[in-house]
Design an enzyme around this catalytic site. Structure first.
Site, mmCIF file in Angstrom:
data_model
loop_
_atom_site.group_PDB
_atom_site.id
_atom_site.type_symbol
_atom_site.label_atom_id
_atom_site.label_comp_id
_atom_site.label_asym_id
_atom_site.label_seq_id
_atom_site.Cartn_x
_atom_site.Cartn_y
_atom_site.Cartn_z
ATOM 1 N N LEU A 24 4.982 1.458 -53.953
ATOM 2 C CA LEU A 24 4.186 2.596 -53.503
ATOM 3 C C LEU A 24 4.998 3.500 -52.590
ATOM 4 O O LEU A 24 5.813 3.022 -51.802
ATOM 5 C CB LEU A 24 2.961 2.122 -52.726
ATOM 6 C CG LEU A 24 1.872 1.413 -53.504
ATOM 7 C CD1 LEU A 24 0.831 0.856 -52.540
ATOM 8 C CD2 LEU A 24 1.235 2.366 -54.489
ATOM 9 N N GLY A 25 4.730 4.777 -52.673
ATOM 10 C CA GLY A 25 5.382 5.700 -51.761
ATOM 11 C C GLY A 25 5.005 7.128 -52.073
ATOM 12 O O GLY A 25 4.616 7.461 -53.180
ATOM 13 N N TYR A 75 9.992 8.747 -41.825
ATOM 14 C CA TYR A 75 10.165 8.056 -43.101
ATOM 15 C C TYR A 75 10.850 6.701 -42.903
ATOM 16 O O TYR A 75 10.341 5.661 -43.334
ATOM 17 C CB TYR A 75 10.978 8.941 -44.056
ATOM 18 C CG TYR A 75 11.185 8.320 -45.421
ATOM 19 C CD1 TYR A 75 10.203 8.426 -46.398
ATOM 20 C CD2 TYR A 75 12.356 7.639 -45.726
ATOM 21 C CE1 TYR A 75 10.390 7.857 -47.648
ATOM 22 C CE2 TYR A 75 12.547 7.067 -46.966
ATOM 23 C CZ TYR A 75 11.560 7.178 -47.927
ATOM 24 O OH TYR A 75 11.749 6.600 -49.167
ATOM 25 N N LYS A 79 9.181 2.827 -43.106
ATOM 26 C CA LYS A 79 9.782 1.866 -44.038
ATOM 27 C C LYS A 79 10.224 0.599 -43.298
ATOM 28 O O LYS A 79 9.996 -0.515 -43.770
ATOM 29 C CB LYS A 79 10.961 2.489 -44.793
ATOM 30 C CG LYS A 79 10.580 3.610 -45.734
ATOM 31 C CD LYS A 79 9.709 3.118 -46.868
ATOM 32 C CE LYS A 79 9.489 4.208 -47.901
ATOM 33 N NZ LYS A 79 8.622 3.775 -48.997
ATOM 34 N N LEU A 102 17.157 7.883 -55.214
ATOM 35 C CA LEU A 102 16.761 7.467 -56.556
ATOM 36 C C LEU A 102 17.090 8.567 -57.549
ATOM 37 O O LEU A 102 16.641 9.702 -57.396
ATOM 38 C CB LEU A 102 15.266 7.144 -56.607
ATOM 39 C CG LEU A 102 14.825 5.926 -55.816
ATOM 40 C CD1 LEU A 102 13.306 5.800 -55.850
ATOM 41 C CD2 LEU A 102 15.478 4.664 -56.350
ATOM 42 N N ARG A 110 11.185 18.871 -56.314
ATOM 43 C CA ARG A 110 11.854 18.507 -55.062
ATOM 44 C C ARG A 110 13.259 19.087 -55.125
ATOM 45 O O ARG A 110 14.213 18.383 -55.471
ATOM 46 C CB ARG A 110 11.921 16.984 -54.896
ATOM 47 C CG ARG A 110 10.575 16.325 -54.687
ATOM 48 C CD ARG A 110 10.791 14.856 -54.419
ATOM 49 N NE ARG A 110 9.539 14.144 -54.271
ATOM 50 C CZ ARG A 110 9.455 12.842 -54.062
ATOM 51 N NH1 ARG A 110 10.559 12.111 -53.983
ATOM 52 N NH2 ARG A 110 8.301 12.252 -53.938
#
Length: 174
Positions: A24-25, A75, A79, A102, A110
């Site tokens: 999830l994120g 962020y 995490k 990623l 983005r």
């Protein structure tokens, strides 16, 4: 499919699985600071709690390179915090994956990430593999890790480890 705002209504969906994966994120830009915390901390923790209560033995968490609960960046702070919170649930085996950037196509725009992906695409794999990883490699690494025996209670898999475990042929360093 579950409604993450009502996860307690889906307890049965988390029962009787030996291995759990949580990827999830969201982003602060997409969800705002409060929404980001809700998804990346609250939903992840609740999912892990339900998995543990349902009998999950090995929990796999997608985190981020640089995760650190004492970071000044929200962020990385969230995490790092969630890594620790999930560890407190005391799974028999807990694997944390910390990929760099990623390399994947996304539905939303983005621009900064797109430029970064293009930049890493032109670099030698030996350098790029320290800072980025194709999403398909992360998926393979998570699956390969789940089926390989391990006597470690907690595994922290950084970007290079993810590359090694995610080789297309399934081979990896011992």
């Amino acid at each position: 499919m579950v409604d993450f705002e009502k996860l307690d209504d889906y307890v049965s969906a988390f029962k009787d699985y030996d291995v759990g994966f949580c990827c999830l994120g969201t982003t602060r830009r997409k969800a705002g600071a409060e929404g980001f915390v809700r998804v990346d901390r609250d939903y992840v923790l609740k999912s892990a709690e339900l998995a543990k209560a349902g009998g999950c033995k090995h929990f796999n968490l997608m985190s981020s390179k640089g995760a650190d609960k004492s970071s000044n960046f929200l962020y990385l702070q969230i995490k790092g915090e969630i890594e620790d919170r999930v560890e407190e649930l005391n799974f028999d085996r807990y694997s944390i994956f910390r990929p760099g950037v990623l390399l994947c196509d996304r539905q939303e725009s983005r621009p900064g990430e797109w430029l970064t992906r293009k930049f890493f695409g032109f670099l030698p794999v030996s350098w790029a593999s320290k800072h980025s990883v194709p999403l398909v490699t992360v998926v393979r690494a998570m699956l390969n890790n789940a089926v390989r025996p391990s006597d470690k209670k907690k595994e922290l898999l950084e970007n290079n480890d993810i590359y090694d475990l995610g080789k297309a042929d399934g081979s990896h360093k011992p």
